[in-house]
Design an enzyme around this catalytic site. Structure first.
Site, PDB file in Angstrom:
ATOM      1  N   ASP A 118      20.740  24.908  -9.836  1.00  0.00           N
ATOM      2  CA  ASP A 118      19.529  25.671 -10.127  1.00  0.00           C
ATOM      3  C   ASP A 118      19.880  26.818 -11.065  1.00  0.00           C
ATOM      4  O   ASP A 118      20.845  27.565 -10.827  1.00  0.00           O
ATOM      5  CB  ASP A 118      18.923  26.220  -8.836  1.00  0.00           C
ATOM      6  N   ILE A 119      19.117  26.963 -12.134  1.00  0.00           N
ATOM      7  CA  ILE A 119      19.367  28.038 -13.099  1.00  0.00           C
ATOM      8  C   ILE A 119      18.911  29.366 -12.498  1.00  0.00           C
ATOM      9  O   ILE A 119      17.769  29.496 -12.049  1.00  0.00           O
ATOM     10  CB  ILE A 119      18.621  27.767 -14.420  1.00  0.00           C
ATOM     11  N   GLU A 161      13.679  24.070 -12.980  1.00  0.00           N
ATOM     12  CA  GLU A 161      15.010  24.420 -13.493  1.00  0.00           C
ATOM     13  C   GLU A 161      16.109  23.845 -12.610  1.00  0.00           C
ATOM     14  O   GLU A 161      17.244  24.328 -12.620  1.00  0.00           O
ATOM     15  CB  GLU A 161      15.160  25.946 -13.598  1.00  0.00           C
TER      16      GLU A 161
END
Length: 241
Positions: A118-119, A161
């Site tokens: 996950d960004i 994301e």
């Protein structure tokens, strides 16, 4: 004497008539043969034209079949690919995870590891630099992931994301090393977007398939929980469930 001459003349006339009859029959046969030859030539020509037409039709059918097959492959690829990152999409990932989990139940070989990435602070990137910058960041992270996975691995964009990677024939230690390599590569390669440097990090969760799981959803949930643990510990970390 006249009677003899008359008799001979009659015989000659009879032979001439018989000969003429034979000649007429031969001429009729020749005309019939010529007529049939003309018919045969026309029939042969029609057959050749028909054969050419059938050949063209077969070639066009094969061409259309190949085009249809190519279109089917493209359509199939489009249904399983993410438009933004050109990675596998969530539907395809879910189908593969279901298949892998069923395979695990059959062979009980727990050498399959799921990694969720996950960004960090992605919303802030969108708010600060715009959604085009966010798309640029997504593509950047996707490229780093694609460059590091093996051919036997499966990776894709799970949503927003988030990315998923399915690794085969790896234990948690090697999977953690693999995840750390990706995390450090993303951290060490800031993005230059319109002369604006964007520092990107990711939080990673790792889950080894195990008999306690009842479905592939449990597998995803464990990777997701490990990823959130990374975020709770300050982000930019990799955590094994």
């Amino acid at each position: 004497y006249n009677h003899v001459l008359q008799s001979q003349q009659q015989q000659v006339d009879a032979v001439r008539a018989e000969f003429q009859t034979v000649v007429d029959e031969k001429n009729q046969n020749i005309q019939l043969a010529e007529y049939r030859l003309v018919q045969f030539k026309w029939l042969t020509g029609l057959l050749i034209l028909f054969g050419i037409f059938i050949g063209i039709l077969i070639l066009r059918t094969k061409r259309d079949a190949r085009a249809l097959a190519a279109s089917g492959k493209k359509l199939k690829a489009l249904t399983r690919m993410d438009d933004q990152t050109n990675m596998f999409n969530r539907r395809y990932l879910q189908n593969r995870l279901d298949h892998e989990f069923e395979q695990f139940l059959r062979d009980n070989n727990n050498n399959r590891v799921l990694i969720m990435i996950d960004i960090d602070h992605f919303k802030q990137i969108n708010d600060s630099y715009g959604h085009l910058a966010g798309d640029f960041v997504l593509n950047h992270v996707a490229q780093i992931i694609n460059d590091r996975v093996r051919k036997s691995d499966i990776c894709g964009r799970y949503g927003g994301e988030e990315f998923l990677i399915l690794l085969h024939n790896l234990g948690t230690d090697n999977a953690l090393e693999f995840a750390e390599n990706i995390r450090q590569s993303i951290e060490q390669h800031p993005i230059n977007y319109n002369n604006n440097p964007i520092h990107v990090t990711v939080s990673i969760g790792i889950s080894l398939v195990n008999p306690a799981m009842k479905s592939s959803q449990d597998w995803i949930q464990q990777a997701d929980s490990a990823m959130y643990q990374s975020k709770q510990q300050g982000r930019n970390k990799s955590t094994v469930f």
